[in-house]
Design a protein around this motif. Structure first.
Motif, short mmCIF file in Angstrom:
data_model
loop_
_atom_site.label_atom_id
_atom_site.label_comp_id
_atom_site.label_asym_id
_atom_site.label_seq_id
_atom_site.Cartn_x
_atom_site.Cartn_y
_atom_site.Cartn_z
N ASP A 156 0.83 -1.20 0.00
CA ASP A 156 0.00 0.00 0.00
C ASP A 156 0.87 1.26 0.00
N GLU A 157 0.73 2.07 -1.05
CA GLU A 157 1.58 3.25 -1.20
C GLU A 157 1.32 4.28 -0.11
N GLN A 158 0.06 4.50 0.26
CA GLN A 158 -0.25 5.48 1.29
C GLN A 158 0.30 5.03 2.64
N LYS A 160 2.98 3.29 3.10
CA LYS A 160 4.42 3.54 3.08
C LYS A 160 4.73 5.02 3.25
N LYS A 161 3.88 5.89 2.73
CA LYS A 161 4.08 7.32 2.95
C LYS A 161 3.92 7.68 4.42
N ASP A 179 12.60 2.90 -0.80
CA ASP A 179 11.38 2.13 -1.04
C ASP A 179 11.70 1.06 -2.08
N ASP A 182 6.86 -3.75 -3.41
CA ASP A 182 5.80 -4.45 -2.69
C ASP A 182 6.35 -5.34 -1.59
#
Length: 214
Positions: A156-158, A160-161, A179, A182
């Motif tokens: 999930d990109e959000q 990780k942010k 980063d 996945d």
């Protein structure tokens, strides 16, 4: 201020709890056993609170897994309902102990603890990070003479942010965070633990990280 729950009250969990509390977060440190002081401020005057694992996971916005990696899967699978919809930051490595008590062979060769957790907790956003260094570097990366690397793995990109922002509260500069992609990329960083016991046997617990050099 984010409510952060940390599962595991050993050196890793306690170190993270102190630093995140100092950064202004509300931190609950989860202990597996029942404790009389659960839910109350500890005697040392810090703002860290204690609870059992279930309460810690249920009441937190973000949960950090700092339990022993060889038993993390069973412990966290039991918290599937409490962890649903939340970010789970996994900082553990799953290894069998060698004869001298240091990390030995991987528990999940060809896979990783992070992948196993994500499969067992499909409603949770698992992010792997901070598992390629001694615990004191997690909260003091600037103390090393060479800038260290914190790797990120997650679907999930959000999520990780959000974790990247939290790493900033631990002292990590943006260009020190890598980063990798996945959650399957966590098997690469978890495999880095194989070099750690050899370093520890030669140099003891001198702070270090397995990092990129550019």
């Amino acid at each position: 201020m984010t409510h952060i729950g940390i599962l595991g009250a050993g050196r890793v969990g306690t170190n993270l709890a102190r630093t995140l509390t100092a950064a202004g977060h509300h931190v609950t440190l989860g202990r597996r056993e029942n404790v009389d002081e659960a839910g109350t401020p500890p005697a040392d005057g810090t703002a860290i609170r204690y609870a059992d694992h279930s309460t810690t996971a249920r009441t937190a916005d973000i949960v950090i897994n700092a339990t022993p990696g060889d038993s993390s899967l069973g412990r966290l699978t039991a918290l599937r309902a409490e962890l649903a919809g939340k970010i789970l930051i996994d900082v553990s490595n799953a290894t069998h102990d060698a004869d001298d008590g240091l990390p030995g062979d991987l528990c999940y060769p060809g896979s990783s603890l992070a992948e196993q957790l994500q499969a067992a907790l499909p409603d949770t956003h698992v992010v792997k990070t901070l598992n390629t260094m001694l615990f004191m570097v997690m909260t003091a990366p600037e103390a090393l003479t060479t800038p260290p690397t914190a790797y990120l793995s997650g679907n999930d990109e959000q999520a990780k942010k959000t974790v990247t922002s939290l790493l900033g509260d631990l002292g990590w500069q943006t260009d020190w965070i890598e980063d990798l992609g996945d959650i399957t990329t966590a098997r690469a960083t978890e495999s880095m633990i194989l070099v750690v016991p050899h370093i520890l046997r030669r140099h003891g617990f001198t702070p270090f990280a397995v990092s990129l050099a550019r």
